[in-house]
Write a protein that holds these residues in place. Structure first.
Motif, PDB file in Angstrom:
ATOM      1  N   ILE A 152      39.405  33.575  41.430  1.00 48.40           N
ATOM      2  CA  ILE A 152      40.549  33.160  42.551  1.00 48.40           C
ATOM      3  C   ILE A 152      41.860  33.201  41.176  1.00 48.40           C
ATOM      4  CG2 ILE A 152      41.848  31.120  43.263  1.00 48.40           C
ATOM      5  CD1 ILE A 152      39.075  30.086  43.932  1.00 48.40           C
ATOM      6  N   THR A 305      46.145  39.151  54.357  1.00 45.27           N
ATOM      7  CA  THR A 305      46.729  38.167  54.074  1.00 45.27           C
ATOM      8  C   THR A 305      48.330  38.116  54.186  1.00 45.27           C
ATOM      9  OG1 THR A 305      44.969  37.771  52.141  1.00 45.27           O
ATOM     10  CG2 THR A 305      47.485  36.879  51.784  1.00 45.27           C
ATOM     11  N   THR A 452      50.002  26.281  55.765  1.00 42.92           N
ATOM     12  CA  THR A 452      49.077  26.713  54.871  1.00 42.92           C
ATOM     13  C   THR A 452      47.753  25.802  55.244  1.00 42.92           C
ATOM     14  OG1 THR A 452      49.457  25.606  52.997  1.00 42.92           O
ATOM     15  CG2 THR A 452      50.485  27.682  53.368  1.00 42.92           C
ATOM     16  N   LEU A 466      42.158  31.597  54.817  1.00 44.23           N
ATOM     17  CA  LEU A 466      41.655  31.191  53.306  1.00 44.23           C
ATOM     18  C   LEU A 466      40.458  30.327  53.529  1.00 44.23           C
ATOM     19  CD1 LEU A 466      42.115  30.526  50.444  1.00 44.23           C
ATOM     20  CD2 LEU A 466      43.567  28.564  51.053  1.00 44.23           C
ATOM     21  N   ALA A 478      39.863  34.888  48.803  1.00 45.51           N
ATOM     22  CA  ALA A 478      40.543  33.869  48.797  1.00 45.51           C
ATOM     23  C   ALA A 478      41.675  33.644  47.695  1.00 45.51           C
ATOM     24  CB  ALA A 478      39.479  32.495  48.558  1.00 45.51           C
ATOM     25  N   GLY A 479      41.228  34.189  46.425  1.00 48.85           N
ATOM     26  CA  GLY A 479      42.397  34.314  45.495  1.00 48.85           C
ATOM     27  C   GLY A 479      43.374  34.989  45.649  1.00 48.85           C
ATOM     28  N   VAL A 482      45.412  32.438  48.213  1.00 49.31           N
ATOM     29  CA  VAL A 482      46.067  31.497  47.111  1.00 49.31           C
ATOM     30  C   VAL A 482      47.353  32.121  46.313  1.00 49.31           C
ATOM     31  CG1 VAL A 482      45.829  30.004  45.094  1.00 49.31           C
ATOM     32  CG2 VAL A 482      44.121  30.243  47.034  1.00 49.31           C
ATOM     33  N   TRP A 483      47.227  33.286  45.885  1.00 48.44           N
ATOM     34  CA  TRP A 483      48.598  33.710  45.322  1.00 48.44           C
ATOM     35  C   TRP A 483      49.613  33.934  46.162  1.00 48.44           C
ATOM     36  CZ3 TRP A 483      49.921  35.099  40.097  1.00 48.44           C
ATOM     37  CH2 TRP A 483      49.089  34.883  39.040  1.00 48.44           C
ATOM     38  N   ALA A 486      51.192  30.697  46.805  1.00 48.50           N
ATOM     39  CA  ALA A 486      52.137  29.972  45.783  1.00 48.50           C
ATOM     40  C   ALA A 486      53.321  30.775  45.673  1.00 48.50           C
ATOM     41  CB  ALA A 486      51.077  30.274  44.542  1.00 48.50           C
TER      42      ALA A 486
END
Length: 504
Positions: A152, A305, A452, A466, A478-479, A482-483, A486
């Protein structure tokens, strides 16, 4: 020099021995009759709560045992540290309450709050046991958590891909049925080859307790593959559906040796055979080497994504816009200083405030579940949920800002004979622009963050993607999500700060 200050208190209704005796039979009663009513009620409530919690936990720990003493004995044997400490602490608190009741009859003595520290300690112990905190497992399994966490934290290997070429060979099996056993595959010079033994067997199944009963163990031997190359093992059922079996949570694979050969054992996987299946059922084991060719290309997880993070941003934006449109008129109805003219307007004020409080008390995640039932899965459900919550939140913030405005301009406008609408337009609105802009930007930031989350329950956006990746154990994909979450939140935070500096 510290000086002790004693509170002026009324004389006790009972003597010290009587107060102690009363608290022995009913904790806190002695304190109440000593005219320390608040203290007595607090101690009584704490003791009753702790006793109830202890009975509940003892029954759970010592379940399936008949009788209270049998249950207590089993609970002590299974968790002696928690049960023993809690019981001793409970008895100690009871005795302490009895002593405290006698002391409270003397108004010159200090109240003493150490007993409440012990009560909090027991509550903490019960909370520790209820929440099943396991520090040993936390530290022991840290290494196992590092594998998915590292994927991740650095997922970019899954962000790009290349076109692939595959080198594969297969062997048929007779599965869960009677029929002719498939022949040994024919070897051809220079072509990959695998042999599976035995060539018939049973799939893994689920028993009546939904536990996996292992199927037949197979030995797979392969030749003429690329040497020292990662080779995936795939399974194809009777109707041609392929999947990659797992072993101990990982996809089954092997690395060939210097000659391009390999050997491994596997258990026939669980596969649901439809009741309509008739005749011999032939499945196939496939050994496949996939090599990358051509230039780097964006991967499907990366493209998905990007697509859904854009959808998430616009979900937050649309919900904020709709929230502003609907909350501005509501905020005027919820402002006391504007609605205090008559009992009719005050009734409207109280009704509006009550509705806003109720709607705001329900989390957007709950509204998303309701919206999914209402309008179906997708981003529209997320927009509906966020809009409903935004109206309640912004309506409250806007109305409180209206209530705190300077009354001077309002009085000046009203002195000229202006109507209610003119007063709002020329005296209220100009004062409201800065806080309205600030609250709106803040709400937009919240809506993007919440977008989200509500996607996890079908409300659209990147949250839906996700949670699917996490359920499929695709931690690198999934990482990437997440990036992007963020980065998006960071960029929006910077943008909102710039807008706030310009207009507020």
């Amino acid at each position: 020099m510290n000086q002790r200050v004693y509170k002026e208190a009324k004389n006790s209704l009972v003597s010290a021995p009587v107060a102690a005796l009363l608290s022995l039979f009913l904790p806190g009663l002695g304190q109440i009759l000593a005219r320390r009513i608040q203290r007595g009620l607090l101690l009584a409530g704490s003791m009753i709560s702790l006793a109830g919690l202890m009975v509940w936990r003892i029954r759970i720990i010592g379940r399936l045992e008949e009788g209270f003493w049998g249950t207590l004995a089993k609970a002590l044997s299974r968790n002696p540290l928690f049960v023993g400490f809690s019981l001793l602490a409970l008895i100690g608190i009871w005795i302490w309450i009895v002593i405290d009741a006698a002391r409270q009859t003397d108004k010159k003595k200090q109240y003493g709050n150490a007993i409440f520290a012990l009560i909090l300690l027991v509550f903490f112990a019960v909370g520790w046991q209820i929440s099943q905190i396991d520090l040993v497992r936390l530290t022991r399994d840290a290494n196992e958590a590092w594998t998915p966490l590292s994927k991740i934290l650095w997922p970019w290997d899954a962000a790009v891909t290349r076109d692939t070429e595959s080198l594969e060979a297969g062997a048929e099996l007779l599965v869960d049925s009677e029929g002719e056993i498939p022949p040994v595959p024919e070897k051809r010079p220079g072509e990959p080859y695998i042999l599976v033994e035995p060539r018939s067997g049973n799939l893994s199944k689920l028993d009546e307790n939904n536990k996996v009963v292992p199927g037949t163990e197979l030995t797979i031997r392969g030749e003429n593959f690329e040497p020292n190359t990662h080779t995936e093992i795939w399974w194809s059922d009777a109707i041609g559906n392929e999947f990659q079996p797992r072993h101990e949570g990982r996809y089954l694979s092997v690395t060939t040796d210097d000659t391009g050969s390999f050997e491994l054992k596997m258990v026939m996987p669980y596969r649901l055979v439809p009741p309509s299946a008739r005749g011999p059922q032939y499945h196939e084991v496939i050994a496949r080497q996939v090599s990358e060719v051509g230039p780097l290309l964006p991967s499907e997880p990366l493209l998905l994504t990007i697509e859904l993070i854009i959808e998430t941003i616009f979900m937050g934006m649309m919900a904020t816009i709709f929230g502003i449109i609907l909350s501005v008129p509501v905020s005027f109805l919820a402002a006391r200083n504007l609605m205090s003219g008559s009992w009719v307007t005050m009734t409207i004020y109280y009704i509006t405030r009550t509705i806003l409080n109720i709607v705001r008390a329900i989390e957007p995640l709950i509204w998303a579940l309701i919206a999914v039932v209402w309008v179906g899965l997708g981003p529209f459900a997320g927009i509906v949920a966020l809009t409903i919550h935004s109206v309640a939140a912004l309506g409250k913030l806007y109305s409180e800002s209206i209530e705190s405005i300077n009354p001077g301009p309002i009085e000046a406008i009203q002195a000229t004979g202006a109507t209610k609408l003119q007063t709002i337009m020329f005296a209220v609105v100009p004062q409201m622009i800065p806080p309205f802009v600030s609250f709106t930007i803040y709400r937009w930031d919240i809506n993007v963050r919440m977008s989200t989350v509500i996607g996890m329950v079908g409300g659209g956006g990147i949250g839906f993607l996700l949670v699917q990746y996490i359920r499929l154990l695709e931690y690198r994909s999934a990482g990437i999500a997440v990036w992007f979450i963020a980065l998006t939140v960071s960029i929006l935070d910077y943008v909102s700060a710039e807008i706030r500096n310009r207009f507020v």
